[in-house]
Design an enzyme around this catalytic site. Structure first.
Site, PDB file in Angstrom:
ATOM      1  N   GLY A  34       0.803  -1.221   0.000  1.00 28.01           N
ATOM      2  CA  GLY A  34       0.000   0.000   0.000  1.00 28.01           C
ATOM      3  C   GLY A  34       0.834   1.268   0.000  1.00 28.01           C
ATOM      4  CG  HIS A  37       5.286   4.947  -5.028  1.00 25.38           C
ATOM      5  ND1 HIS A  37       5.877   4.216  -6.039  1.00 25.38           N
ATOM      6  CD2 HIS A  37       5.730   4.385  -3.874  1.00 25.38           C
ATOM      7  CE1 HIS A  37       6.661   3.300  -5.526  1.00 25.38           C
ATOM      8  NE2 HIS A  37       6.576   3.357  -4.209  1.00 25.38           N
ATOM      9  CG  HIS A  40       3.208   0.534  -5.553  1.00 28.27           C
ATOM     10  ND1 HIS A  40       3.450   1.615  -4.738  1.00 28.27           N
ATOM     11  CD2 HIS A  40       3.758  -0.524  -4.936  1.00 28.27           C
ATOM     12  CE1 HIS A  40       4.109   1.219  -3.659  1.00 28.27           C
ATOM     13  NE2 HIS A  40       4.313  -0.075  -3.763  1.00 28.27           N
ATOM     14  N   GLY A 150       8.931  -4.720  -8.725  1.00 32.41           N
ATOM     15  CA  GLY A 150       9.805  -3.636  -9.158  1.00 32.41           C
ATOM     16  C   GLY A 150      11.278  -4.003  -8.996  1.00 32.41           C
ATOM     17  CE  LYS A 152      12.199   1.783  -4.075  1.00 40.57           C
ATOM     18  NZ  LYS A 152      12.727   1.372  -2.776  1.00 40.57           N
ATOM     19  CB  ILE A 179       8.945   4.614 -11.298  1.00 43.01           C
ATOM     20  CG1 ILE A 179       8.386   3.474 -12.159  1.00 43.01           C
ATOM     21  CG2 ILE A 179       8.303   5.946 -11.662  1.00 43.01           C
ATOM     22  CD1 ILE A 179       8.513   3.652 -13.661  1.00 43.01           C
ATOM     23  CE  LYS A 187       7.557   8.946  -8.926  1.00 41.20           C
ATOM     24  NZ  LYS A 187       6.656  10.051  -8.705  1.00 41.20           N
ATOM     25  NE  ARG A 190      10.597   1.231   5.031  1.00 45.69           N
ATOM     26  CZ  ARG A 190      10.415  -0.034   4.637  1.00 45.69           C
ATOM     27  NH1 ARG A 190      10.714  -0.377   3.398  1.00 45.69           N
ATOM     28  NH2 ARG A 190       9.932  -0.947   5.464  1.00 45.69           N
TER      29      ARG A 190
END
Ligand code: PAF
Length: 284
Positions: A34, A37, A40, A150, A152, A179, A187, A190
């Protein structure tokens, strides 16, 4: 726009999935915690492109947080999350309570050796056991054709790929690019912890990623020299405290001496109390 369906129980998800399966529809799945951003959002858009129906889960999984981590203050905003999912055309949100996912007496876990010990696994020793356990459960509940993660969280992506392979889960794992904000910061939910001064200081991560990419692009092949140059750059920012900067093999997540093959160069850095991660991948 069709109204999105949000359900809280495993039984409701299974009922809907069964109906879609009976209609011969393919299912894409985006697991999240959740506070969504654009990162997601990009996973959901990809799922939407590739699958007939898209399910997103929103569940802040206590099992993947260590004792002194940010479980209690992890940001939540179901209304905004629902709006984002709706705007992309997600069909179903699964938003269970902790008790629904971990019923009383819960004592079965999915764990992994090797890949989970380096990088984030060093400072978060129980994190990937929590991730593997919850993602396995979610996969069993949603039974998607494809699931989207992702890059990341590159170590998480490698761990999930390995888990799916080792445990013969018939799910295609799709990795999607990082992203970034306009100024380069990756992004992350946190990022909201950062005060304005820290937000500026956090740019040192993406700047250091760019420096690393440049050095590799110019022909640097010694891991030690690359890591030292990146650490030196990070240390120019007084608010930054390095957790790790490492180069590992993409497959095994084990450290490499030479930058050859498929390599992940990853870092975790505290800005104030907030631990941020970033990375880049190279194929040489
Ligand atoms: O990447 C995340 O948000 C979480 O680790 C995941 C995959 C949703 C599991 O809780």
């Amino acid at each position: 726009m069709q109204q999105i369906q949000t359900v809280k129980t495993i039984a409701e998800v299974r009922k809907q999935i069964k109906e879609w399966r009976q209609q011969g529809l393919s299912i894409g799945f985006v697991p999240t915690m959740g506070y969504l951003h654009e990162g997601h959002g990009s996973l959901m858009e990809k799922a939407k492109e590739e699958c007939d129906r898209v399910v997103a889960s929103i569940f802040v999984n206590p099992m993947q947080f260590g004792a002194n981590e940010d479980l209690d203050c992890y940001p939540r905003d179901l209304e905004a999350d629902t709006r984002l999912c709706e705007s992309i055309g997600v069909d179903l949100i699964f938003h269970p309570e902790v008790e629904e996912m971990y019923a009383e007496g819960f004592c079965s876990f999915v764990d992994m050796d090797g890949l989970t010990q380096e990088l984030c696994g060093k400072s978060r020793p129980t994190h990937f056991r929590g991730v593997c356990t919850v993602v396995s459960k979610l996969f069993h509940i949603v039974m998607p054709d494809k699931a989207y993660f992702g890059q990341k969280d590159a170590q998480q992506l490698a761990v999930i790929r390995r888990m799916v392979k080792d445990l013969d889960m018939d799910i295609q794992i799709v990795g999607c690019p990082i992203i970034r904000e306009e100024d380069g910061l990756a992004k992350s939910s946190r990022n909201t912890y950062l005060n304005p001064e820290e937000r500026k200081a956090a740019l040192i991560l993406s700047q250091t990623i760019r420096l690393g990419e440049k050095l590799v692009g110019e022909g640097m092949r010694e891991t030690k020299t690359l890591v030292e140059a990146m650490k030196e750059n990070l240390s120019t920012e007084p608010l930054a405290r390095i957790d790790y900067v490492e180069a590992v093999s993409m497959d095994s997540m084990q450290k490499v001496e030479k930058l050859e093959g498929e390599i992940l160069v990853a870092m975790a850095v505290y800005i104030g109390k907030t631990r941020l991660i970033d990375n880049f991948m190279i194929r040489v």
